[in-house]
Structures are given as structure tokens and as C-alpha cells.
Design an enzyme around this catalytic site. Structure first.
Site, PDB file in Angstrom:
ATOM      1  N   ARG A  20       0.823  -1.211   0.000  1.00  9.63           N
ATOM      2  CA  ARG A  20       0.000   0.000   0.000  1.00  9.63           C
ATOM      3  C   ARG A  20       0.856   1.260   0.000  1.00  9.63           C
ATOM      4  O   ARG A  20       0.318   2.374   0.005  1.00  9.63           O
ATOM      5  CB  ARG A  20      -0.930   0.007   1.216  1.00  9.63           C
ATOM      6  N   LYS A  70      14.490  -6.801   4.026  1.00  7.33           N
ATOM      7  CA  LYS A  70      14.874  -5.816   5.044  1.00  7.33           C
ATOM      8  C   LYS A  70      16.211  -6.133   5.717  1.00  7.33           C
ATOM      9  O   LYS A  70      17.037  -5.239   5.923  1.00  7.33           O
ATOM     10  CB  LYS A  70      13.781  -5.691   6.106  1.00  7.33           C
ATOM     11  N   GLY A 135       9.794 -11.736  15.837  1.00 10.67           N
ATOM     12  CA  GLY A 135      10.364 -11.569  14.507  1.00 10.67           C
ATOM     13  C   GLY A 135      10.881 -10.168  14.271  1.00 10.67           C
ATOM     14  O   GLY A 135      11.139  -9.408  15.215  1.00 10.67           O
ATOM     15  N   GLY A 136      11.017  -9.803  12.995  1.00 10.89           N
ATOM     16  CA  GLY A 136      11.557  -8.493  12.657  1.00 10.89           C
ATOM     17  C   GLY A 136      10.702  -7.346  13.147  1.00 10.89           C
ATOM     18  O   GLY A 136      11.220  -6.331  13.627  1.00 10.89           O
ATOM     19  N   ALA A 137       9.379  -7.492  13.065  1.00  8.98           N
ATOM     20  CA  ALA A 137       8.497  -6.427  13.546  1.00  8.98           C
ATOM     21  C   ALA A 137       8.621  -6.265  15.049  1.00  8.98           C
ATOM     22  O   ALA A 137       8.636  -5.144  15.571  1.00  8.98           O
ATOM     23  CB  ALA A 137       7.052  -6.729  13.159  1.00  8.98           C
ATOM     24  N   TYR A 228      -3.210  -4.677  10.006  1.00  8.92           N
ATOM     25  CA  TYR A 228      -4.232  -3.691   9.628  1.00  8.92           C
ATOM     26  C   TYR A 228      -5.200  -4.224   8.574  1.00  8.92           C
ATOM     27  O   TYR A 228      -6.014  -3.466   8.033  1.00  8.92           O
ATOM     28  CB  TYR A 228      -3.594  -2.383   9.148  1.00  8.92           C
TER      29      TYR A 228
END
Length: 283
Positions: A20, A70, A135-137, A228
Site C-alpha cells: 500500500r 529488510k 520476529g523483525g516487527a 491492519y
């Protein structure tokens, strides 16, 4: 209107069609009447090094980086911000005037700014946080919470080895106490928590719901989900039914885009309801 002098940025991922970010940055470009463009760039993992090396030669102002690149992009940067170094991943790249690539990570920034905007009375120092996932988040969320003054963290994850590795990475620069818990132990970690954060994909469209009894949370606790889609996840719906304050994950996406847009196009953009509607595809 785009001219021959347009500044161009984009998002690199594999796949990237679901992103998005073009809608987000396209909204800001139109709002501010900027001669520029933001485009999706599908880059396979084996082509990442070549793609990054070509950015300055192509005249791009920079790019966002999404999955699965990333962490791999980090090693290809000429310079890193401190937050990117601490998180161990890059989601924003700025092509500097000398051709060098500056890597940044704005995920934690986006997470905090979302909470601050949607719940202006919230402060990281209000009490301990419980973070679901490792994790990465989770790394970005935890780093941002520690930097903002969170007094204690509990990491809840099925893979305790991964949670331990994250805790050790955070402990390398932060003295804040970090506790590990399994999913079975999760309900018992909620009693003293001021903040509960889901950083897993559970509850996302196409994924199983996150099944967690929230009745142990204090009435003043805040519950947030970085997912989201849907905007209100089963976790947030359950929290709201208990009368708890909630924040959805869309704002994290929107706010994380602000530093990159300002670096590439020279304008500090705003996050508001019109932007939320545009990114969600609402008229």
C-alpha cells in the site's frame, strides 16, 4: 504532472504488488503538488544486490524496503542510522548526493507515532509492555519502546530460542529487564502490563485468529495490533468488548512512511483521516 525533473522513489520487495506504500506516497505527492513519483519495484532475492547498487545511477531519491529484503539490505548500505543498526534491518534507503546509500529503519518510529496520535495520553513509561512475537516487527517495536522509556518488557513467543536471541540483542544496548514467556504462559504475563502489542500475523486476513484471554489486563491497559487487514482484528475486538483502549495497525504503516518521504521529496507530510481513507481505498 510529472516532468523530466521529477524525483522518483519506490518500494522494493518480492512480491510487491500487495504493497500500500504507492497509494500512501501517491496521496502525499498529490496533496503537496510535488513533481515526483513513487513506484513498486519487484526485485527477486537473487537480484537485490544489483538493484541496490543501481539506485544512484538511475537517479532515484531512494526506496522503501519490504519483505523479504529488510535484513539482507542492511549489509549493502554505505551508512546506517543508529536505529537501523539496533533493529538489524532496513526499511528506508536514501540515495545521498555522493551516491552513497543511507539505510534507516522507521518501523519503530511509525509504531510509536501511531500510538501517540491515536492515544495522546499514552506514554511508554506508564508501565511494562507485553509483546507477542519475536520476529523483525517485534525487534523494531521492542527497540522503540525501550528507547521511549518502557520500564520492562515481556516477550511471548512459541520459539523460545528466537525470543532469547531478540532479548540478548536488546540487552546489548538497553539495561531494561526483559522476561521471556511461552504462549501457554501468556495470560499470566498480562496482570501488570500497561501495553499489549501483537506483532505476529495471527488475526490477519487468511491467518488463524489470535486466541488469548485478555481478562487479566488492567482496565487502564492499551491493546494494539500491527496487523491492519482487517482494521479491527479479533484481538482488538475482544479488547474493545472488555472496555479496553485499542489502537489499530494502519497508523504504523502511515507514520513509518513520513521520514522517507521527507528525505526524498523535501516535504514533511501529515497523517490524517483523509490519508487513512485513501490508503484503505475508501471514497
Amino acid at each position: 504532472m510529472i516532468t523530466g525533473k521529477a524525483r522518483v522513489a519506490g518500494v522494493i520487495g518480492w512480491p510487491v504488488g500487495h504493497s500500500r506504500s504507492p497509494r500512501l506516497h501517491g496521496f502525499w505527492l498529490a496533496r503537496h503538488g510535488i513533481d515526483g513519483a513513487y513506484v513498486p519495484l519487484a526485485v527477486a532475492p537473487e537480484a537485490l544486490e544489483r538493484a541496490l547498487a543501481a539506485l544512484p545511477a538511475l537517479g532515484l531519491a531512494g526506496v522503501n524496503v519490504t519483505v523479504p529484503h529488510k535484513e539482507h539490505a542492511l549489509a549493502r548500505m554505505d551508512a546506517l542510522t543508529e536505529r537501523a543498526r539496533r533493529i538489524g534491518a532496513v526499511n528506508t534507503i536514501v540515495c545521498q548526493s555522493d551516491g552513497r546509500l543511507l539505510g534507516d529503519n522507521t518501523d519503530g518510529f511509525g509504531f510509536l507515532e501511531n500510538l501517540r496520535q491515536r492515544r495522546p495520553d499514552w506514554r511508554a513509561g506508564h508501565g511494562p509492555a507485553v509483546v507477542l512475537g519475536a520476529g523483525g516487527a517485534a525487534r523494531a517495536v521492542c527497540a522503540s519502546l525501550l528507547e521511549a522509556g518502557c520500564p520492562a518488557l515481556t516477550l511471548v513467543n512459541r520459539d523460545q530460542g528466537r525470543a532469547r536471541a531478540l532479548a540478548e540483542a536488546l540487552a546489548a544496548w538497553s539495561p531494561v529487564p526483559i522476561t521471556l514467556a511461552t504462549w501457554d504462559e501468556a495470560p499470566r504475563t498480562l496482570g501488570g502490563a500497561a501495553l499489549l502489542v501483537n506483532t505476529t500475523s495471527l488475526g490477519m486476513v487468511g491467518q488463524p485468529p489470535l486466541d488469548l484471554d485478555l481478562r487479566g489486563l488492567a482496565p487502564s491497559a492499551l491493546v494494539t495490533d500491527i496487523v491492519y487487514a482487517p482494521l479491527e482484528t479479533p484481538l482488538l475486538a475482544r479488547a474493545r468488548a472488555l472496555g479496553l483502549a485499542t489502537v489499530d495497525g494502519l497508523g504504523m504503516l502511515l507514520h513509518q512512511g513520513r521520514p522517507g518521504f521527507e528525505a526524498w521529496f523535501g516535504v514533511a507530510p501529515e497523517v490524517d483521516d483523509a490519508l487513512r481513507a485513501a490508503v484503505l481505498g475508501k471514497p
